[in-house]
Write an enzyme that holds these catalytic residues in place. Structure first.
Site, PDB file in Angstrom:
ATOM      1  N   ASP A 217       0.581  -1.153   0.010  1.00  0.00           N
ATOM      2  CA  ASP A 217       0.123   0.054  -0.182  1.00  0.00           C
ATOM      3  C   ASP A 217       0.733   1.432  -0.124  1.00  0.00           C
ATOM      4  O   ASP A 217       2.023   1.341   0.615  1.00  0.00           O
ATOM      5  CB  ASP A 217      -0.525  -0.091   1.200  1.00  0.00           C
ATOM      6  CG  ASP A 217      -1.809   0.842   1.357  1.00  0.00           C
ATOM      7  OD1 ASP A 217      -2.743   0.847   0.356  1.00  0.00           O
ATOM      8  OD2 ASP A 217      -1.918   1.824   2.195  1.00  0.00           O
ATOM      9  N   GLU A 266      14.205 -15.652   0.560  1.00  0.00           N
ATOM     10  CA  GLU A 266      14.287 -16.584   1.585  1.00  0.00           C
ATOM     11  C   GLU A 266      13.399 -18.017   1.303  1.00  0.00           C
ATOM     12  O   GLU A 266      13.684 -18.909   1.751  1.00  0.00           O
ATOM     13  CB  GLU A 266      14.190 -16.107   3.040  1.00  0.00           C
ATOM     14  CG  GLU A 266      15.423 -15.473   3.533  1.00  0.00           C
ATOM     15  CD  GLU A 266      15.071 -14.671   4.837  1.00  0.00           C
ATOM     16  OE1 GLU A 266      13.632 -15.066   5.425  1.00  0.00           O
ATOM     17  OE2 GLU A 266      15.644 -13.615   5.201  1.00  0.00           O
TER      18      GLU A 266
HETATM   19  C1  GLC Z   1      -4.222   3.030  -0.739  1.00  0.00           C
HETATM   20  C2  GLC Z   1      -5.197   2.048  -0.772  1.00  0.00           C
HETATM   21  C3  GLC Z   1      -6.723   3.031  -0.464  1.00  0.00           C
HETATM   22  C4  GLC Z   1      -6.306   3.368   1.174  1.00  0.00           C
HETATM   23  C5  GLC Z   1      -4.838   4.189   1.264  1.00  0.00           C
HETATM   24  C6  GLC Z   1      -4.480   4.391   2.596  1.00  0.00           C
HETATM   25  O1  GLC Z   1      -4.254   4.143  -1.580  1.00  0.00           O
HETATM   26  O2  GLC Z   1      -5.498   1.506  -1.911  1.00  0.00           O
HETATM   27  O3  GLC Z   1      -7.786   2.339  -0.187  1.00  0.00           O
HETATM   28  O4  GLC Z   1      -7.515   4.526   1.452  1.00  0.00           O
HETATM   29  O5  GLC Z   1      -3.834   3.461   0.411  1.00  0.00           O
HETATM   30  O6  GLC Z   1      -4.159   3.303   3.057  1.00  0.00           O
END
Ligand code: GLC
Length: 563
Positions: A217, A266
């Site tokens: 993310d 790993e």
């Molecule tokens: C990314 C995710 C989104 C989330 C953001 C903060 O863009 O796809 O859904 O709100 O990160 O974590």
């Protein structure tokens, strides 16, 4: 399902190598909205297990699960309170293990979401930081600063959070902490060795449980240069995105991913990773996709593109060129949990001069006036774009519900909305994201359209019945039937990762050939495109009098390739 049918739907394991991900079809599950086994209105892990055969029949290679960790759901689970557990509302670690086993048994790999930029404010580290007070070691794991102004009661800078409002929140003793997203999502301090160590532990924890890969993310935001004086927003905006920007896409973030790669390697096969990196150019994105780093990065160019031959061709050409440079494979995405579904985007006329995702956002924000949406045309173009994508070299990420042709749900009352960007008034995605997160319709009738025994956590409109899985399974001309057939054929037609453009003499028709003779023809216009004698090679799609109709894609293959 009997053992015999299970064997029939089991995926082919001939790709069972370290390179399985290169041309994989990855299906994104948004767990809260996929299937609810215990009837509490929230989708859960046992719900996924109960639909494992559905996933196998679809013909995907992997699932990617959006966060299922303990969370107050301030941002749909992207506010993680414990990185190494399952939200009790969604199940247990034992349920998770059962899910991995059920999917692996069917030849489906499992990718999980890692959210390293920020934790939940309920994470034990943040709670400890609050309790320990200013100047404490516990606050060092996050980004605490004194406020500006004579009494320190103004935020340290004028930065705004992605979901709107100030990027700083004040705590009881008067200090402020940075949150790039919602206040419930404090940013972690990636200069802190314990933060780095802990994520290595998390990656091993899930890898040891059999997870095959990770989706990272906001991978471009972890490292920050917060040396004083901190720049203002105007100053930040004027800075180039060249790897030295204080907040975004810094070169030093790749030190983290090099360390992660050593952990991934790993394992046998090495664990894979794909970066969610919203960066300025394909060149900058390529850094995340390097073999010494995460290995793959999302290409979101088609999320913002129109249904337009020239735009598609440019995006395809640029991204294939990048993949050649990095040695990674390209990724293709038309929909995910953050954007208006593509069947809806393609059904909207440009709004206020805006197209692509922004246009979808505006439509949803305006309450989705029905007369602005051409559902049928949108779905036709969505089919055309998806079939084009599935013919491209590289891997494609599908978002749950797109295989049903689902449209965005605009009719969600303000008090039923959950997306923090709605409450905080961000321009970033307006009301956008709840409408693509409405729980799936499995049956045309019954409680929550078969999603679960109770009401779904987001309201499902009446028209969801038309898109229910049981309706589409009974209809050979449904979107679901088309996806299943396309994925079945794709497996048979799969070939090396390259393509050659074939001249069509038409600016609105794209045609390319893969090394084994498989050809994809997409007519983005309205005039039929005549195929002549080649019409005999049709393997997927519909021709009218030997011609590709407007807004549609066909696949051609030399006789015998898919026999
Ligand atoms: C990314 C995710 C989104 C989330 C953001 C903060 O863009 O796809 O859904 O709100 O990160 O974590």
């Amino acid at each position: 399902m009997t053992d015999a049918t299970l064997t029939e739907t089991r995926n082919d394991h001939s790709d069972d190598t370290a390179a399985w991900w290169r041309q994989a079809i990855v299906y994104q599950i948004y767990p809260r909205s996929f299937a609810d086994a215990n009837g509490d209105g929230l989708g859960d892990i046992p719900g996924i297990v109960s639909r494992a055969d559905y996933l196998a029949e679809l013909g995907i290679d992997a699932v990617w699960l959006s966060p299922f960790y303990p969370s107050a759901l301030a941002d749909g689970g992207y506010d993680v309170a414990d990185y190494r557990d399952v939200d009790p509302r969604l199940g247990t670690l034992a349920d998770f293990d059962e899910m991995v086993a059920a999917l692996h048994e069917r030849g489906i790999r499992v990718v999980v979401d890692i959210v390293p930029n920020h934790s939940s404010d309920l994470h034990e580290w943040f709670q400890e930081a609050l309790a320990a007070g200013r100047g404490s070691a516990a606050r060092e794991r996050y980004i605490f600063r004194e406020g500006a102004g004579p009494d320190g009661d103004e935020p340290p800078t004028d930065w705004t959070a992605a979901f709107g409002g100030s990027a700083w929140e004040r705590v009881e003793d008067g200090q402020w902490y940075l949150h790039s997203f919602a206040p419930e999502q404090p940013d972690l301090n990636w200069d802190h060795p314990e933060v780095r160590e802990d994520f290595l532990k998390t990656l091993r924890f899930w890898s040891d449980r059999g997870v095959d890969g990770f989706r990272i993310d906001v991978a471009h935001m972890l490292t920050k240069d917060l040396s004083e004086p901190l720049p203002s927003t105007v100053e930040l905006d004027a800075m180039p995105h060249d790897g030295n920007h204080p907040l975004h896409d810094r070169d030093d973030v790749h030190e983290i991913y090099a360390e992660w790669r050593r952990v991934f390697n790993e394992y046998d096969p090495p664990r894979t990773a794909v970066a969610e990196a919203w960066v300025s150019t394909p060149e900058r994105r390529a850094r995340y996709a390097s073999a010494e780093g995460l290995g793959q990065a999302f290409n979101f160019d088609l999320l913002v593109a129109d249904f337009d031959a020239e735009q598609f061709r440019t995006v395809i050409t640029d991204n294939l060129a990048q993949a050649r440079i990095t040695g990674s494979s390209t990724t293709w995405v038309l929909s995910n949990h953050d954007v208006t579904r593509h069947a809806t985007r393609y059904g909207l006329a440009p709004l206020n001069g805006r197209t692509g995702v922004k246009q979808g956002v505006e439509w949803v924000r305006d309450g989705g006036p029905a007369d602005q949406l051409d559902r049928e045309g949108g779905l036709r173009r969505a089919h055309a774009a998806t079939l084009l994508l599935l013919g491209l070299p590289g891997s494609t990420y599908l978002y749950q519900g797109e295989e049903l042709g689902l449209q965005e749900v605009a009719e969600i009352a303000p008090e039923q909305r959950q997306d923090p960007s709605f409450f905080r008034g961000a321009d970033f995605d307006g009301l956008g994201r709840d409408g693509c997160r409405v729980p799936l319709p499995w049956t045309a009738s019954g409680a929550s359209f078969g999603f679960g025994a109770g009401d779904a956590h987001l309201p499902q409109p009446e028209w969801f019945a038309e898109y229910a899985v049981d309706v589409e399974e009974a209809d050979p001309s449904s979107t679901l039937a088309l996806y299943r057939e396309a994925l079945r054929l794709r497996r048979l037609l799969q070939t090396e990762e390259s393509l050659e453009w074939v001249e069509t003499g038409r600016a609105d028709v794209l045609r390319f050939a893969r090394p084994n003779g498989w050809q994809i023809v997409t007519n983005f216009g309205s005039e039929p495109f005549d195929l002549g004698a080649e019409a005999d090679d049709l393997v997927l799609g519909t021709l009218v009098d030997g011609a590709v109709p407007g807004d549609s894609t066909v696949w051609l293959a030399p006789q015998g390739l898919v026999a």
